[in-house]
Scaffold this motif. Structure first.
Motif, short mmCIF file in Angstrom:
data_model
loop_
_atom_site.label_atom_id
_atom_site.label_comp_id
_atom_site.label_asym_id
_atom_site.label_seq_id
_atom_site.Cartn_x
_atom_site.Cartn_y
_atom_site.Cartn_z
N MET A 157 28.38 54.64 50.38
CA MET A 157 29.33 53.66 50.87
C MET A 157 28.71 52.26 50.91
O MET A 157 29.40 51.29 50.66
N LEU A 158 27.41 52.19 51.19
CA LEU A 158 26.74 50.89 51.25
C LEU A 158 26.79 50.20 49.89
O LEU A 158 27.03 48.99 49.82
N LEU A 159 26.61 50.93 48.82
CA LEU A 159 26.67 50.36 47.48
C LEU A 159 28.07 49.79 47.20
O LEU A 159 28.20 48.69 46.67
N LEU A 160 29.10 50.50 47.58
CA LEU A 160 30.47 50.03 47.40
C LEU A 160 30.72 48.76 48.22
O LEU A 160 31.30 47.80 47.73
N THR A 161 30.24 48.75 49.44
CA THR A 161 30.40 47.58 50.30
C THR A 161 29.72 46.37 49.68
O THR A 161 30.28 45.27 49.65
N SER A 162 28.52 46.55 49.16
CA SER A 162 27.79 45.45 48.52
C SER A 162 28.51 44.97 47.28
O SER A 162 28.60 43.76 47.03
N ALA A 163 29.02 45.89 46.50
CA ALA A 163 29.73 45.52 45.27
C ALA A 163 31.00 44.72 45.59
O ALA A 163 31.29 43.72 44.93
N VAL A 164 31.72 45.12 46.61
CA VAL A 164 32.94 44.40 47.00
C VAL A 164 32.58 43.01 47.52
O VAL A 164 33.25 42.03 47.20
N ALA A 165 31.51 42.92 48.30
CA ALA A 165 31.08 41.62 48.83
C ALA A 165 30.70 40.68 47.69
O ALA A 165 31.08 39.50 47.69
N GLU A 166 29.98 41.17 46.70
CA GLU A 166 29.60 40.34 45.56
C GLU A 166 30.81 39.96 44.72
O GLU A 166 30.91 38.84 44.23
N TRP A 167 31.74 40.89 44.54
CA TRP A 167 32.97 40.58 43.81
C TRP A 167 33.72 39.47 44.53
O TRP A 167 34.19 38.53 43.90
N ALA A 168 33.82 39.57 45.85
CA ALA A 168 34.55 38.56 46.62
C ALA A 168 33.89 37.19 46.51
O ALA A 168 34.58 36.18 46.38
N ASP A 169 32.56 37.16 46.53
CA ASP A 169 31.85 35.89 46.37
C ASP A 169 32.13 35.28 45.00
O ASP A 169 32.45 34.10 44.89
N GLY A 170 32.02 36.09 43.97
CA GLY A 170 32.28 35.60 42.61
C GLY A 170 33.72 35.15 42.44
O GLY A 170 33.99 34.12 41.81
N ASP A 171 34.63 35.87 43.03
CA ASP A 171 36.05 35.52 42.95
C ASP A 171 36.31 34.19 43.67
O ASP A 171 37.09 33.36 43.20
N SER A 172 35.65 33.99 44.79
CA SER A 172 35.80 32.73 45.54
C SER A 172 35.30 31.54 44.73
O SER A 172 35.95 30.49 44.69
N VAL A 173 34.16 31.71 44.08
CA VAL A 173 33.62 30.63 43.26
C VAL A 173 34.54 30.36 42.07
O VAL A 173 34.82 29.20 41.73
#
Length: 69
Positions: A1-17
């Motif tokens: 689950m931690l890997l999924l959480t990290s992936a979603v957080a990174e996706w959200a950061d990239g999407d924001s930029v």
């Protein structure tokens, strides 16, 4: 689950930029310094420098943004 959480957080950061760039905003205001994500994060200083050179995206903290206003 931690890997999924990290992936979603990174996706959200990239999407924001990406949204910042698409809307033509002058500054990207964030306190995120990629402390936990490391070099793979779009918020890492090396990527910030590249984003500034390649796309003109200027990262600022809330303090820096306040000083600009």
């Amino acid at each position: 689950m931690l890997l999924l959480t990290s992936a979603v957080a990174e996706w959200a950061d990239g999407d924001s930029v990406a949204a910042h760039y698409a809307y033509g905003a002058d500054f990207f205001c964030t306190e995120d310094r990629a402390r936990n994500a490391g070099r793979s994060s779009v918020m890492h200083p090396a990527h910030r420098a590249w984003l500034l050179r390649a796309f003109g995206i200027k990262f600022v903290s809330i303090t820096e943004l306040a000083a600009l206003l």
